[in-house]
Scaffold this active site. Structure first.
Site, short mmCIF file in Angstrom:
data_model
loop_
_atom_site.label_atom_id
_atom_site.label_comp_id
_atom_site.label_asym_id
_atom_site.label_seq_id
_atom_site.Cartn_x
_atom_site.Cartn_y
_atom_site.Cartn_z
N HIS A 194 38.76 49.71 -7.52
CA HIS A 194 37.57 49.28 -7.71
C HIS A 194 36.87 47.90 -9.24
O HIS A 194 38.29 47.47 -9.73
CB HIS A 194 36.75 50.73 -8.60
CG HIS A 194 36.65 51.65 -7.62
ND1 HIS A 194 35.67 51.61 -7.22
CD2 HIS A 194 36.67 53.04 -7.55
CE1 HIS A 194 35.42 53.31 -6.91
NE2 HIS A 194 36.38 53.13 -6.73
N HIS A 199 35.94 58.55 -8.59
CA HIS A 199 36.95 59.26 -9.73
C HIS A 199 36.44 58.82 -10.80
O HIS A 199 36.66 60.06 -11.85
CB HIS A 199 38.17 58.56 -9.62
CG HIS A 199 39.53 58.21 -8.84
ND1 HIS A 199 38.62 58.63 -7.03
CD2 HIS A 199 40.51 58.81 -8.58
CE1 HIS A 199 40.20 59.23 -6.23
NE2 HIS A 199 41.00 58.90 -7.32
#
Length: 213
Positions: free
Chosen positions: A182, A133
């Site tokens: 993450h 992302h």
């Protein structure tokens, strides 16, 4: 008229690459500074978890989804080809299509870092390093910043768009840490790797193109 390679930007690109390599080595060899960086990220970005922040970051993170970024890139290429701006089409597809998917997947495969072992606020599979992302955000919205800079003549509109796109580049990686999918080192690695690729592609694809007046 040939535009000279911007030495400052090339230097910035290789500085980004150096930061990526430092993060990569730290993750692969489990070095202490990575743990410290990631803990700082969880404490200062993840906390506090609230319904309002969760709603905000769940919506922001969608702007970095591969399907969405691919959709925007295809439309950008479509219009570029209609107006015979082949350098724009090449620039967008190289960054979003090849770098954003191919390079990211290569590193994810070889590093194979597990995602954080905390509550994930969204469903996410696969490995963690680097953040896809974050790479998508930098490569797509960074490419759009470059194109806005070159082609939008009205300064207030230009800088308004550039500010909005910059906010997306910053908040999409933050959303990945907040949502628990993450580590901070993952998103920083994605940003600097994508920054390196973006600057290099911009400098060479637009090598022979002066800024349009």
């Amino acid at each position: 008229m040939q535009r000279q390679i911007n030495r400052w930007q090339i230097s910035l690109a290789f500085f980004c690459l150096a930061i990526f390599l430092i993060l990569l080595m730290g993750v692969v060899w489990h070095l202490p500074y990575i743990h410290q960086l990631d803990q700082w990220g969880l404490q200062n970005i993840r906390e506090p978890v609230t319904p309002e922040r969760t709603w905000f970051f769940k919506n922001i993170t969608r702007a970095g989804n591969p399907i969405w970024t691919g959709f925007i890139a295809l439309w950008a290429c479509f219009f570029a080809l209609i107006f015979k701006k082949y350098d724009i089409a090449l620039f967008v597809m190289l960054n979003v299509g090849i770098f954003g998917l191919g390079v990211m997947k290569i590193f994810k495969h070889f590093v194979n870092r597990p995602r954080p072992n905390i509550l994930h606020l969204v469903d996410e599979g696969g490995s963690s390093f680097p953040s896809g992302h974050s790479m998508n955000a930098m490569l797509l919205y960074g490419s759009l910043i470059v194109l806005v800079y070159y082609y939008v003549k009205n300064d207030p509109i230009k800088y308004a768009f550039m500010t909005l796109l910059t906010c997306l580049i910053v908040t999409i990686p933050m959303s990945r840490v907040y949502l628990g999918v993450h580590y901070l080192s993952d998103v920083l690695a994605g940003l600097v790797l994508a920054g390196f690729l973006l600057i290099i592609s911009k400098e060479f694809i637009f090598r022979y193109k002066p800024k349009e007046k």
